[in-house]
Write an enzyme that holds these catalytic residues in place. Structure first.
Site, PDB file in Angstrom:
ATOM      1  N   HIS A   1       9.395  -3.389  -4.174  1.00 39.24           N
ATOM      2  CA  HIS A   1       8.559  -3.568  -3.138  1.00 39.24           C
ATOM      3  C   HIS A   1       9.537  -4.085  -2.131  1.00 39.24           C
ATOM      4  CE1 HIS A   1       5.133  -5.071  -1.157  1.00 39.24           C
ATOM      5  NE2 HIS A   1       5.621  -6.226  -0.986  1.00 39.24           N
TER       6      HIS A   1
ATOM      7  N   CYS B   1     -27.389 -57.741 -14.082  1.00 41.53           N
ATOM      8  CA  CYS B   1     -29.100 -57.700 -13.350  1.00 41.53           C
ATOM      9  C   CYS B   1     -29.793 -58.807 -13.969  1.00 41.53           C
ATOM     10  CB  CYS B   1     -29.763 -56.488 -14.048  1.00 41.53           C
ATOM     11  SG  CYS B   1     -29.109 -54.983 -13.419  1.00 41.53           S
TER      12      CYS B   1
ATOM     13  N   CYS C   1     -30.300 -48.437 -13.049  1.00 41.61           N
ATOM     14  CA  CYS C   1     -29.076 -49.109 -13.868  1.00 41.61           C
ATOM     15  C   CYS C   1     -29.057 -48.502 -15.128  1.00 41.61           C
ATOM     16  CB  CYS C   1     -29.636 -50.655 -14.093  1.00 41.61           C
ATOM     17  SG  CYS C   1     -28.162 -51.545 -15.027  1.00 41.61           S
TER      18      CYS C   1
ATOM     19  N   ASP D   1       0.895  -1.194   0.081  1.00 43.14           N
ATOM     20  CA  ASP D   1       0.113   0.052   0.015  1.00 43.14           C
ATOM     21  C   ASP D   1       0.787   1.152  -0.017  1.00 43.14           C
ATOM     22  OD1 ASP D   1       1.112  -0.325   2.565  1.00 43.14           O
ATOM     23  OD2 ASP D   1      -0.638  -0.053   3.618  1.00 43.14           O
TER      24      ASP D   1
ATOM     25  N   CYS E   1       5.050  -0.194   2.235  1.00 39.08           N
ATOM     26  CA  CYS E   1       5.949  -1.518   2.265  1.00 39.08           C
ATOM     27  C   CYS E   1       7.105  -1.501   3.243  1.00 39.08           C
ATOM     28  CB  CYS E   1       5.942  -2.268   1.046  1.00 39.08           C
ATOM     29  SG  CYS E   1       6.857  -1.309  -0.108  1.00 39.08           S
TER      30      CYS E   1
ATOM     31  N   CYS F   1     -31.726 -51.102 -19.288  1.00 36.87           N
ATOM     32  CA  CYS F   1     -31.947 -52.284 -18.442  1.00 36.87           C
ATOM     33  C   CYS F   1     -33.113 -51.877 -17.449  1.00 36.87           C
ATOM     34  CB  CYS F   1     -30.445 -52.492 -17.444  1.00 36.87           C
ATOM     35  SG  CYS F   1     -30.863 -53.840 -16.250  1.00 36.87           S
TER      36      CYS F   1
ATOM     37  N   CYS G   1     -29.501 -55.831 -18.156  1.00 39.28           N
ATOM     38  CA  CYS G   1     -27.741 -56.192 -18.533  1.00 39.28           C
ATOM     39  C   CYS G   1     -27.504 -57.366 -17.935  1.00 39.28           C
ATOM     40  CB  CYS G   1     -27.127 -54.838 -17.865  1.00 39.28           C
ATOM     41  SG  CYS G   1     -27.172 -54.756 -16.113  1.00 39.28           S
TER      42      CYS G   1
END
Length: 926
Positions: A370, A910, A895, A209, A212, A890, A907
């Site tokens: 800085h 399943c 699923c 600011d 520093c 499915c 599927c």
């Protein structure tokens, strides 16, 4: 404003086109536009604008070139400047990280708020406020120069924490860009590289600011910023009404160039005084109205940037030396130096007697206009390494000693400037500078270990060597001493001619030495140094030659005798050095003699009186002089440094550190949790994207043999796309990274049965030590279950099997097998067996699942746990030659896979589950 409408300026040219007004603007307005558009430090902005005659377009172009050349080695910044930050708040980007490039501070106003809210200063506002109040009360006890306690801030020992947490704290507290830039320039921490007994110094992140310098000084002593402007107000008070005001002004004027006119000096001094004010900077808009507090009223106040003279005044306020580590030149896009950086060097409180000053210096870093505080880090064994700051650069040349000359109250500006005799009396010799350093600091010579010691410094070319610098230094020193010791008013003209002849003779000797060295091949460099040393160097016959020349010119015998003594002493310099180094430990420090410290004489008087006798200094100074001269000639065995005392801390130090670490741990945990959530969300998004694209490729997979259908999942082409998407992301956890590393290396992974998994391609039947089929099929089940669950509640754990599944399917399609993939598939599948039912085969069943060349061989080596699986297998064989039949989603709810008519539009997984459920229902009937 125009700048607030630009969310992301692509380049400086765009800013120039929008901000540059062809009308003649006030300089403050142009400077304000430049700072607002780039976020650069006002000091740097002013230099660039003045260099381009306040042409905003040209200055912005130069700034863009500087930014591009310096960001080659540093992370790139996507949003630059304060305006870009405002737009960034309006359009936040998740995971977006901004880092400061080499020529743009990361500490613009928005970034400063972010930094300060996370630093030690705001770890506990109550503790820090109490500490600030305590410091302010101590400061009010003194009039102008604050009687500062000798506090030196240290970072806590971060080596005791995990690597991730340590990296988090370092990003939070340390100015990474400054550290990288100064280390690459060879200005910072070069001493810890050549000598492991020296601690590294780390730049603390400091808000930018305009205050520093004082923020960095406050951080270096107490660990918090100078938010109450205690140091800033003390700086302004000393420059305005302090007792040392006139002496400080003389030192400042002497160091400045003599080009200003008399009326310009007062105006320059007034401007310098105004910069030190604690009042915020005022910007005037184009219509003439002034706005205080920075760019707009909504932001924090911005103060005027300070200059190197303010560092010198700050040293008097703190009553302790200040060492600034900085590069020497600012370079353009082509690497050419176009502007010097004058801040680097040593600032001593010369207007305060040494016995009233603290001997431990305050160390600051300066980069990209800085300041940052340079601090060390605590260690368990404090005796193993010591905190020091070298007083020379990496080439072992003494750092600049700023504002070291006070011409005195009786100096008449404009008249005495042309008096060569008086000018000669004000030139500080190397011995005088070393004496000042010994008086104001605890200096030490640190031995460089032989294994890290650089070989004898060689010149870059036979005509450009370190000996030339040493010779020129010797000439200037001897000429200064001759001017002091001789009656220069009467012999001015004669001495000038003799010196010119002597200089020509030395140049001839040096040229002869270089020509001889050029003809001697590989031995030329070493011999060239030795010849220069004997003919014109600092340790050779130069003092003898000067003594003989002075005697021939009518100088008194004492001067000639003194030069002979200097010659003999300089010849014995290496012997004295070796003898001293044998009896000096690396941590041993050389301190100024008690008589020097006890004397309360003014340093200016001491310096002027010492020039009559160049050898009246203590033995420590002469030893330092000999070692430093040897180092400049290439014998670099020691580091000349000042000791940093870190044992003194204010009473709130431990509480501040404790609160900060607690706060940092909470923020670190929150950041890690946010990363895990982001990783899970990204994984879910990738899986969803892959699932949407899956139906287009499904017929190819369904047309494959039964073993492939037994593994429901994406096809060979689509999994590759999924794998690539997942590989672009970082691993969500350390466990997944470790497993991926083991898989990549082909290591065996222990499965649920406890045995190591290994497989060889080309085998077609059961093999001892082969992984059972159950874990392999379980991994398939686990993947499907995880993919089904991710749609509802994505978790991090669901990512791991999903990421390994396409690799398995890809290995089947390419008719090859990798033990690494097998090991990766079977990790973390035991927990997914519970939904599979009691009839699922366990690890104890000795069934093999083998992958080999050809689909037939792979099919023959596979067995299934249920009785209905071969039917599905034969159906797959029937459809193997052509494209699969029509398929649809499915039937089971939630699923994501597809089924065909042969499996009643279930599927494969399943369908098996449905058959098992039916068998159980039939068995349960009476």
């Amino acid at each position: 404003m125009v700048s607030s409408l630009l969310p992301n300026p692509p380049s400086a040219e765009c800013w120039a086109a929008l901000l540059h007004d062809p009308m003649t603007l006030d300089m403050d307005a142009v400077l304000s536009d430049f700072v607002r558009s780039t976020g650069a430090e006002p000091g740097l902005a002013r230099d660039l604008l003045e260099g381009k005659n306040w042409d905003l377009t040209a200055a912005l172009s130069d700034y863009e070139q500087l930014r591009q050349v310096h960001t080659a080695n540093l992370p790139h910044v996507f949003n630059e400047g304060r305006c870009a930050k405002q737009a960034e708040r309006e359009l936040p980007q998740p995971g977006h990280k901004v880092e400061r490039p080499c020529l743009q501070r990361q500490d613009d106003i928005a970034q400063a708020e972010k930094r300060l809210s996370r630093g030690i200063s705001h770890a506990s506002s109550a503790i820090v406020s109490l500490a600030r109040s305590h410091v302010a009360n101590e400061c009010n006890n003194e009039q102008f120069p604050l009687e500062m306690p000798i506090y030196t801030f240290q970072l806590p020992d971060l080596s005791v924490y995990s690597e991730d947490f340590r990296s988090f704290i370092e990003r939070d507290l340390i100015e990474q860009a400054t550290m990288v830039a100064l280390e690459q320039a060879g200005r910072l921490n070069w001493w810890s590289t050549v000598c492991t007994s020296c601690k590294r110094l780390l730049p603390l992140a400091t808000t930018g600011d305009g205050n520093c310098l004082l923020h960095a000084a406050s951080l270096g002593m107490w660990g918090f910023h100078d938010r109450d402007l205690v140091l800033r107000k003390a700086l302004y008070t000393m420059m305005r009404t302090g007792a040392e005001r006139e002496a400080l002004k003389r030192r400042w004027r002497w160091q400045q160039t003599q080009q200003n006119k008399e009326e310009e000096w007062e105006r320059e001094w007034t401007e310098l005084l105004k910069l030190a004010s604690s009042e915020p900077r005022t910007h005037f808009s184009k219509n003439g109205s002034g706005t205080g507090g920075g760019v707009d009223n909504s932001e924090d106040p911005v103060y005027e940037s300070l200059e190197e003279f303010h560092v010198f005044v700050l040293a008097h306020i703190l009553r302790r030396p200040i060492v600034v580590v900085a590069d020497t030149m600012l370079r353009d896009s082509g690497g050419e130096a176009f502007a010097p950086i004058p801040f680097g060097g040593i600032y001593l409180p010369l207007e305060v007697p040494p016995n009233r000053c603290h001997c431990s210096p305050l160390v600051l870093a300066y980069d990209q206009a800085h300041f940052s505080a340079l601090v060390s880090m605590e260690q368990r064994d404090q005796q193993r390494e010591q905190a020091v700051i070298p007083l020379t650069d990496s080439e072992h040349k003494l750092l600049p000693l700023h504002f070291a000359v006070d011409p005195g109250k009786d100096w008449e500006w404009g008249k005495d400037d042309n008096d060569n005799a008086r000018l000669a009396n004000l030139i500080l010799s190397l011995e005088a500078k070393l004496n000042l350093l010994h008086s104001y600091m605890n200096v030490t010579w640190i031995r460089i270990p032989s294994e890290t010691r650089a070989p004898l410094a060689q010149p870059e070319s036979p005509t450009a060597s370190a000996g030339e610098d040493v010779q020129s230094l010797a000439e200037s020193l001897d000429s200064d001493r001759d001017s002091v010791c001789s009656n220069s008013n009467s012999n001015n003209g004669k001495n000038g001619k003799d010196k010119e002849k002597e200089k020509q003779r030395k140049d001839k000797d040096k040229t002869r030495a270089d020509s001889v060295a050029n003809k001697l091949g590989s031995f030329s460099k070493t011999l060239g140094i030795k010849l220069k040393k004997n003919m014109g160097g600092l340790g050779g016959l130069v003092h003898g030659k000067m003594g003989r020349a002075n005697s021939a010119n009518g100088k008194n015998g004492d001067s000639a005798e003194r030069n002979k003594e200097k010659k003999s002493k300089s010849r014995k310099g290496s012997k004295e050095e070796s003898g001293a180094s044998a009896s000096t430990s690396p941590s041993e420090k050389t301190t100024p003699s008690p008589t020097d410290k006890a004397s309360g004489a003014s340093p200016a008087d001491k310096g002027s009186g010492s020039r009559g006798d160049a050898w009246k200094y203590s033995t420590d100074v002469k030893l330092s002089l000999n070692i430093l001269r040897a180092a400049m000639q290439g014998e670099r065995k020691f580091i000349f440094a000042g000791l940093l005392l870190t044992s003194h801390r204010h009473q709130f130090h431990e509480e501040m550190i404790g609160y900060y670490l607690t706060s940092a741990q909470e923020r670190f945990s929150a950041e890690q949790e946010q990363r895990r959530r982001d990783a899970a969300a990204a994984a879910a998004a990738a899986t969803a994207t892959a699932t949407v694209k899956r139906p287009a490729r499904r017929p190819e997979a369904e047309g494959a043999p039964g073993p492939e259908r037994a593994s429901p999942g994406p096809t060979a082409a689509q999994p590759t796309q999924l794998v690539l998407k997942l590989k672009e992301r970082p691993s969500p956890g350390t466990g997944a990274s470790a497993r991926a590393a083991r898989a990549a290396g082909g290591a065996a992974s222990p499965g649920p049965g406890g045995g190591a998994r290994r497989a060889a391609p080309g085998t077609g039947g059961p093999t001892p030590g082969r992984s059972p089929p159950a874990p392999a099929r379980q991994s398939v089940i686990h993947v499907q279950a995880a993919a089904r669950d991710e749609a509802c509640a994505p978790t991090v754990g669901a990512l791991r099997p999903c990421a390994t599944y396409p690799q398995q399917n890809r290995s089947l399609w390419s008719q090859s097998y990798s033990p690494a993939r097998s090991a990766l598939r079977t990790v973390n599948t035991v927990e997914s067996l519970a939904p599979g039912g009691a009839d699922a085969p366990g690890p104890a069943e000795h069934k093999s699942q083998t992958y080999s060349n050809g689909f037939g061989a792979a099919r023959d080596g596979l067995e299934f746990a249920d009785a209905d699986a071969p039917a599905a297998r034969s159906n797959a064989e029937c459809g193997r030659g052509g494209p699969g039949p029509a398929q649809r989603r499915c039937q089971r709810e939630n699923c994501a896979f597809y089924g065909r008519a042969e499996t009643e539009h279930f599927c494969s997984y399943c369908y098996r589950e449905e058959l098992r459920r039916r068998r159980e229902a039939r068995a349960a009937r009476p």
